[in-house]
Scaffold this active site. Structure first.
Site, mmCIF file in Angstrom:
data_model
loop_
_atom_site.group_PDB
_atom_site.id
_atom_site.type_symbol
_atom_site.label_atom_id
_atom_site.label_comp_id
_atom_site.label_asym_id
_atom_site.label_seq_id
_atom_site.Cartn_x
_atom_site.Cartn_y
_atom_site.Cartn_z
ATOM 1 N N GLY A 14 0.816 -1.218 0.000
ATOM 2 C CA GLY A 14 0.000 0.000 0.000
ATOM 3 C C GLY A 14 0.845 1.260 0.000
ATOM 4 N N THR A 124 -4.689 -12.482 -3.824
ATOM 5 C CA THR A 124 -3.414 -13.211 -3.817
ATOM 6 C C THR A 124 -3.503 -14.499 -4.632
ATOM 7 O OG1 THR A 124 -1.963 -14.511 -2.366
ATOM 8 C CG2 THR A 124 -4.193 -14.191 -1.584
ATOM 9 N N TYR A 148 -5.226 -17.853 6.256
ATOM 10 C CA TYR A 148 -5.032 -16.589 5.526
ATOM 11 C C TYR A 148 -5.660 -16.649 4.139
ATOM 12 C CZ TYR A 148 -2.685 -13.364 2.316
ATOM 13 O OH TYR A 148 -2.431 -12.443 1.321
HETATM 14 P P1 NAD Z 1 1.017 -5.583 5.122
HETATM 15 O O1 NAD Z 1 0.773 -6.626 6.160
HETATM 16 O O2 NAD Z 1 2.398 -5.067 4.929
HETATM 17 O O3 NAD Z 1 0.091 -4.312 5.414
HETATM 18 C C1 NAD Z 1 -1.265 -4.408 5.738
HETATM 19 C C2 NAD Z 1 -1.754 -3.003 6.102
HETATM 20 O O4 NAD Z 1 -3.160 -3.080 6.384
HETATM 21 C C3 NAD Z 1 -1.090 -2.437 7.349
HETATM 22 O O5 NAD Z 1 -0.728 -1.094 7.137
HETATM 23 C C4 NAD Z 1 -2.173 -2.546 8.411
HETATM 24 O O6 NAD Z 1 -2.065 -1.554 9.432
HETATM 25 C C5 NAD Z 1 -3.427 -2.376 7.577
HETATM 26 N N1 NAD Z 1 -4.609 -2.969 8.213
HETATM 27 C C6 NAD Z 1 -4.718 -4.222 8.737
HETATM 28 N N2 NAD Z 1 -5.956 -4.403 9.233
HETATM 29 C C7 NAD Z 1 -6.639 -3.259 8.995
HETATM 30 C C8 NAD Z 1 -7.971 -2.840 9.257
HETATM 31 N N3 NAD Z 1 -8.847 -3.640 9.879
HETATM 32 N N4 NAD Z 1 -8.354 -1.604 8.856
HETATM 33 C C9 NAD Z 1 -7.466 -0.776 8.244
HETATM 34 N N5 NAD Z 1 -6.208 -1.112 7.986
HETATM 35 C C10 NAD Z 1 -5.789 -2.348 8.351
HETATM 36 O O7 NAD Z 1 0.421 -6.176 3.779
HETATM 37 P P2 NAD Z 1 0.996 -6.147 2.283
HETATM 38 O O8 NAD Z 1 2.045 -7.172 2.154
HETATM 39 O O9 NAD Z 1 1.272 -4.754 1.882
HETATM 40 O O10 NAD Z 1 -0.274 -6.686 1.476
HETATM 41 C C11 NAD Z 1 -1.256 -5.786 0.982
HETATM 42 C C12 NAD Z 1 -2.346 -6.582 0.308
HETATM 43 O O11 NAD Z 1 -1.799 -7.376 -0.739
HETATM 44 C C13 NAD Z 1 -3.079 -7.546 1.239
HETATM 45 O O12 NAD Z 1 -4.450 -7.514 0.950
HETATM 46 C C14 NAD Z 1 -2.474 -8.901 0.907
HETATM 47 O O13 NAD Z 1 -3.399 -9.944 1.138
HETATM 48 C C15 NAD Z 1 -2.166 -8.725 -0.574
HETATM 49 N N6 NAD Z 1 -1.046 -9.561 -1.029
HETATM 50 C C16 NAD Z 1 0.213 -9.374 -0.552
HETATM 51 C C17 NAD Z 1 1.262 -10.148 -1.038
HETATM 52 C C18 NAD Z 1 2.689 -9.941 -0.582
HETATM 53 O O14 NAD Z 1 3.579 -10.603 -1.125
HETATM 54 N N7 NAD Z 1 2.964 -9.051 0.353
HETATM 55 C C19 NAD Z 1 1.008 -11.134 -1.996
HETATM 56 C C20 NAD Z 1 -0.300 -11.328 -2.432
HETATM 57 C C21 NAD Z 1 -1.317 -10.512 -1.967
#
Ligand code: NAD
Ligand code: TYD
Length: 334
Positions: A14, A124, A148
């Site tokens: 994000g 994902t 998850y």
């Molecule tokens: P991350 O864990 O780094 O960040 C998640 C963010 O969401 C954090 O800033 C957290 O404070 C916020 N958050 C959590 N619960 C919340 C709530 N109830 N209300 C508001 N904010 C909330 O995650 P990321 O790695 O940046 O992943 C972002 C998205 O991409 C997710 O939806 C994840 O499922 C998806 N994704 C990530 C990957 C990866 O490799 N990182 C791969 C596939 C999909």
């Protein structure tokens, strides 16, 4: 001006996306709604705090009172907010169900009520389960195998239902494992890089034969931008980096890039239900004109370099209470 509501903008992907969109579009305002869980970090977006087009709101996507006025303002919604770490979901999945499912429902319901031009759900590749050979296309059934991935698949089904039932203009992206700046160092690559810098063991689950694709986070940002603006409403798009590698290859690459010995590798008890292999066919997205720019070597090198150059960022996380408690709990008995 267009208003984009980004949720979870203080997390890894994000925060990269907020920065990318502000850099690219001078006529976009961005509202970032983030609960600041352990994974949310205001330091990730320090550079844009002074930008008048950027506004941060601390709040929960499950809280309709917070979400409603923000969705009312928004032309677009991109939902990143989630609980994201598989190992934490194995220790306890309640928050995954709450944020990933109920939170997505709240966002969808407000979007239905007030109307948005487009609602993009960041999902994902893990929703497909595990594949021994070949690649998943978007038509593959959703067969998640961890708490998850089950919560992310559930969220997708709600998105689909709102598109069909309420004709909400939704889109879904399903990406592979992202790597790059600002990733919380519980995930494999930043954990291994930062442990290696400190000559600590690199814990490889099982025999390290599991295969993951690696997508440089900037390539993910360009994909989301493209799907948000040109994707077909109601469709899902795979986003893969075409950079697959086994656990052993990844750990060796990291040690090699840092000039550290392989004696740091420590094989530990495997993850329960560990998905053996993820592999995406991204030709549907490529047909829209997207192509990942970073190959495996480049994506890994840029990532390793960033953690080497930004020690204060990850040291403050790794010395914190949350990280240390989690680390002891996840690795203590392994
Ligand atoms: P991350 O864990 O780094 O960040 C998640 C963010 O969401 C954090 O800033 C957290 O404070 C916020 N958050 C959590 N619960 C919340 C709530 N109830 N209300 C508001 N904010 C909330 O995650 P990321 O790695 O940046 O992943 C972002 C998205 O991409 C997710 O939806 C994840 O499922 C998806 N994704 C990530 C990957 C990866 O490799 N990182 C791969 C596939 C999909
Ligand atoms: P991770 O970064 O947690 O992402 P995901 O499970 O969502 O793909 O893990 C990536 C791979 O690395 C996965 O096969 C599990 C493995 N892994 C380890 O071997 N050791 C570790 O300490 C971690 C966190 C992951």
């Amino acid at each position: 001006m267009k208003t984009l509501l980004v949720t979870g903008g203080c997390g890894f992907i994000g925060s990269n996306f907020v920065q990318y969109m502000l850099d690219k579009y001078s006529d976009y305002r961005i509202i970032n709604l983030d609960k600041l869980t352990y994974a949310g970090n205001l330091a990730n977006l320090m550079a844009v705090e002074v930008d008048a087009r950027y506004r941060f709101v601390e709040g929960d996507i499950c809280d309709a009172q917070v979400v409603e006025p923000l969705v009312q303002e928004a032309d677009y919604v991109v939902n990143f907010a989630a609980e994201t770490h598989v190992d934490r979901s194995i220790m306890g999945g309640a928050e995954f169900v709450q944020t990933n499912i109920n939170g997505t429902y709240t966002l969808l319901d407000c979007a239905r009520e007030y109307g948005v031009e487009r609602f993009l759900q960041v999902s994902t590749d893990e929703v497909y389960g595990s594949i021994d050979e070949g690649e998943w296309t978007e038509e593959w059934p959703l067969e998640p195998r961890s708490p998850y991935s089950a919560s992310k698949a559930s969220a997708e089904l709600l998105v689909r239902a709102f598109q069909i039932t309420h004709e909400l203009p939704t889109l879904i992206t399903r990406c592979s494992n992202n790597i790059g700046p600002y990733q919380y160092p519980e995930k494999r690559v930043p954990l291994f890089v930062t442990n290696a810098i400190d000559d600590l063991p690199l814990p490889v689950y099982g025999d390290g034969s599991q295969v993951r694709d690696h997508l440089y986070v900037e390539d993910h940002c360009t994909a989301i931008d493209l799907v948000l603006h040109t994707g077909l409403v109601g469709e899902a798009y795979n986003v893969g980096g075409d950079n697959d590698a086994t656990g052993i290859e990844v750990v060796k690459t990291i040690l090699d890039m840092l000039g550290k010995p392989e004696s740091l590798i420590q094989y530990v008890t495997d993850r329960k239900g560990h998905d053996l292999r993820y592999a995406l066919d991204s030709s549907k997205l490529k047909a829209l004109g997207w192509k990942p720019q970073s190959d495996y070597e480049e994506a890994m090198q840029r990532t390793v370099d960033w953690y080497v150059q930004n020690e204060p960022w990850w040291r403050s996380i790794k010395s914190g209470e949350d990280f240390r408690t989690y680390y002891a709990r996840n690795y203590g008995k392994r």
